[in-house]
Design a protein around this motif. Structure first.
Motif, PDB file in Angstrom:
ATOM      1  N   GLN A  85       4.460   0.473  31.176  1.00 55.70           N
ATOM      2  CA  GLN A  85       4.015   2.281  31.651  1.00 55.70           C
ATOM      3  C   GLN A  85       5.441   3.555  31.766  1.00 55.70           C
ATOM      4  N   SER A  86       6.312   2.773  32.131  1.00 58.14           N
ATOM      5  CA  SER A  86       7.216   3.481  31.418  1.00 58.14           C
ATOM      6  C   SER A  86       7.551   3.882  30.524  1.00 58.14           C
ATOM      7  N   PHE A  87       7.431   3.283  29.814  1.00 59.47           N
ATOM      8  CA  PHE A  87       7.787   3.544  27.747  1.00 59.47           C
ATOM      9  C   PHE A  87       6.589   4.560  27.866  1.00 59.47           C
ATOM     10  N   HIS A  88       5.169   4.230  28.131  1.00 55.59           N
ATOM     11  CA  HIS A  88       4.159   5.190  28.149  1.00 55.59           C
ATOM     12  C   HIS A  88       4.474   6.901  28.679  1.00 55.59           C
ATOM     13  N   GLN A  89       4.986   6.511  29.961  1.00 53.52           N
ATOM     14  CA  GLN A  89       5.421   7.968  30.606  1.00 53.52           C
ATOM     15  C   GLN A  89       6.285   8.502  29.929  1.00 53.52           C
ATOM     16  N   ILE A  90       7.232   8.194  29.618  1.00 55.39           N
ATOM     17  CA  ILE A  90       8.203   8.863  28.941  1.00 55.39           C
ATOM     18  C   ILE A  90       7.774   9.598  28.143  1.00 55.39           C
ATOM     19  N   ALA A  91       7.563   8.733  26.823  1.00 55.58           N
ATOM     20  CA  ALA A  91       6.942   8.930  25.879  1.00 55.58           C
ATOM     21  C   ALA A  91       6.089  10.335  25.540  1.00 55.58           C
ATOM     22  N   LEU A  92       5.125  10.353  26.854  1.00 51.06           N
ATOM     23  CA  LEU A  92       4.769  11.178  26.726  1.00 51.06           C
ATOM     24  C   LEU A  92       5.288  12.692  27.831  1.00 51.06           C
ATOM     25  N   ILE A 142       7.946  13.216  27.124  1.00 53.53           N
ATOM     26  CA  ILE A 142       9.055  14.147  25.976  1.00 53.53           C
ATOM     27  C   ILE A 142       8.244  14.368  24.636  1.00 53.53           C
ATOM     28  N   GLY A 143       6.301  14.565  24.404  1.00 56.68           N
ATOM     29  CA  GLY A 143       5.702  15.025  23.453  1.00 56.68           C
ATOM     30  C   GLY A 143       5.526  14.580  22.778  1.00 56.68           C
ATOM     31  N   ALA A 144       5.143  12.610  22.508  1.00 55.07           N
ATOM     32  CA  ALA A 144       4.032  11.851  22.283  1.00 55.07           C
ATOM     33  C   ALA A 144       3.047  12.178  22.260  1.00 55.07           C
ATOM     34  N   LYS A 145       2.186  11.882  21.526  1.00 51.37           N
ATOM     35  CA  LYS A 145       0.596  12.140  21.846  1.00 51.37           C
ATOM     36  C   LYS A 145       0.392  10.422  22.171  1.00 51.37           C
ATOM     37  N   ASP A 146      -0.985   9.985  23.775  1.00 49.83           N
ATOM     38  CA  ASP A 146      -1.281   9.511  23.844  1.00 49.83           C
ATOM     39  C   ASP A 146      -2.101   9.017  22.492  1.00 49.83           C
ATOM     40  N   ASN A 147      -2.174   7.485  22.683  1.00 50.91           N
ATOM     41  CA  ASN A 147      -2.590   6.461  22.167  1.00 50.91           C
ATOM     42  C   ASN A 147      -3.667   4.289  21.929  1.00 50.91           C
ATOM     43  N   GLY A 148      -3.700   5.127  23.552  1.00 52.43           N
ATOM     44  CA  GLY A 148      -4.416   4.179  24.172  1.00 52.43           C
ATOM     45  C   GLY A 148      -2.839   3.642  25.892  1.00 52.43           C
ATOM     46  N   ALA A 149      -3.836   4.679  26.708  1.00 50.51           N
ATOM     47  CA  ALA A 149      -2.349   4.226  28.435  1.00 50.51           C
ATOM     48  C   ALA A 149      -2.627   2.375  28.634  1.00 50.51           C
ATOM     49  N   PRO A 150      -1.507   2.419  29.387  1.00 46.28           N
ATOM     50  CA  PRO A 150      -1.135   1.108  29.435  1.00 46.28           C
ATOM     51  C   PRO A 150      -2.733  -0.088  29.870  1.00 46.28           C
ATOM     52  N   GLY A 151      -2.451  -0.813  29.471  1.00 46.76           N
ATOM     53  CA  GLY A 151      -3.276  -1.855  30.345  1.00 46.76           C
ATOM     54  C   GLY A 151      -3.960  -2.955  29.707  1.00 46.76           C
ATOM     55  N   ILE A 152      -4.670  -4.098  30.479  1.00 49.72           N
ATOM     56  CA  ILE A 152      -5.240  -5.027  29.841  1.00 49.72           C
ATOM     57  C   ILE A 152      -6.022  -4.506  28.008  1.00 49.72           C
ATOM     58  N   VAL A 169       2.002   8.634  20.114  1.00 47.13           N
ATOM     59  CA  VAL A 169       2.155   7.968  18.638  1.00 47.13           C
ATOM     60  C   VAL A 169       3.305   9.200  18.196  1.00 47.13           C
ATOM     61  N   ASP A 170       4.141   9.060  17.675  1.00 48.34           N
ATOM     62  CA  ASP A 170       5.431   8.952  17.676  1.00 48.34           C
ATOM     63  C   ASP A 170       5.000  10.338  16.748  1.00 48.34           C
ATOM     64  N   PRO A 171       6.171  11.064  16.523  1.00 53.70           N
ATOM     65  CA  PRO A 171       6.337  12.572  16.150  1.00 53.70           C
ATOM     66  C   PRO A 171       5.538  12.427  14.473  1.00 53.70           C
ATOM     67  N   ASP A 172       5.971  11.817  13.439  1.00 58.82           N
ATOM     68  CA  ASP A 172       5.734  11.794  12.279  1.00 58.82           C
ATOM     69  C   ASP A 172       4.453  10.777  11.844  1.00 58.82           C
ATOM     70  N   GLY A 173       3.263  10.520  13.178  1.00 59.09           N
ATOM     71  CA  GLY A 173       2.026  10.353  12.914  1.00 59.09           C
ATOM     72  C   GLY A 173       2.286   8.297  13.055  1.00 59.09           C
ATOM     73  N   HIS A 174       3.435   8.178  13.451  1.00 53.71           N
ATOM     74  CA  HIS A 174       3.697   6.421  13.218  1.00 53.71           C
ATOM     75  C   HIS A 174       2.856   6.015  14.735  1.00 53.71           C
ATOM     76  N   ASN A 175       2.125   4.490  15.079  1.00 51.54           N
ATOM     77  CA  ASN A 175       1.620   3.802  16.313  1.00 51.54           C
ATOM     78  C   ASN A 175       2.515   3.487  16.783  1.00 51.54           C
ATOM     79  N   ILE A 176       3.141   3.849  18.105  1.00 52.07           N
ATOM     80  CA  ILE A 176       4.327   3.036  18.464  1.00 52.07           C
ATOM     81  C   ILE A 176       3.232   2.287  20.424  1.00 52.07           C
TER      82      ILE A 176
END
Length: 121
Positions: free
Chosen positions: A74-81, A83-93, A107-114
């Motif tokens: 959850q922290s990873f997702h929140q921090i990434a958003l 600082i400008g990352a694009k959501d590609n799937g909220a935390p969950g099962i 999705v990071d600044p270069d379009g990679h799925n993290i």
């Protein structure tokens, strides 16, 4: 650190043979294969996934990091958003993987799925 790394290739059959042969000496072998591609691993804990890509240019890189708790995901997702990352799937099962696969994707600044994943017990 890594749970799995996923990348697309131009010539799937050639890449499949290459990785199977060059990684065999260190105990890495194919543990799964389907229409998407292959998954290679030595320990079943981390894996390298090679995907078929229909495009001339391979797909962006997919990196998945291991978390030790849902809170870390959850922290990873929140921090990434923040600082400008694009959501590609909220935390969950992710039931399509297993009932214990808790993950989030950005999705990071270069379009990679993290991804950050916690394998619940």
């Amino acid at each position: 650190m890594f749970d799995h790394v996923v990348f697309g290739v131009r010539d799937f059959d050639k890449s499949k043979t290459f990785y199977q042969k060059v990684l065999a000496p260190i105990g890495i072998k194919t543990i799964a294969e389907d229409k998407l591609g292959i998954e290679l691993s030595a320990d079943g804990k981390s894996s390298l996934c090679i995907r078929r890509t229909p495009e001339d240019n391979p797909a962006h890189l997919h990196l998945a990091f291991v978390a030790q708790s849902r809170e870390q995901v959850q922290s990873f997702h929140q921090i990434a958003l923040q600082i400008g990352a694009k959501d590609n799937g909220a935390p969950g099962i992710r039931p399509n993987y297993s009932g214990q696969y808790y993950a989030a994707y950005v999705v990071d600044p270069d379009g990679h799925n993290i991804e950050m994943v916690y394998h619940q017990e």
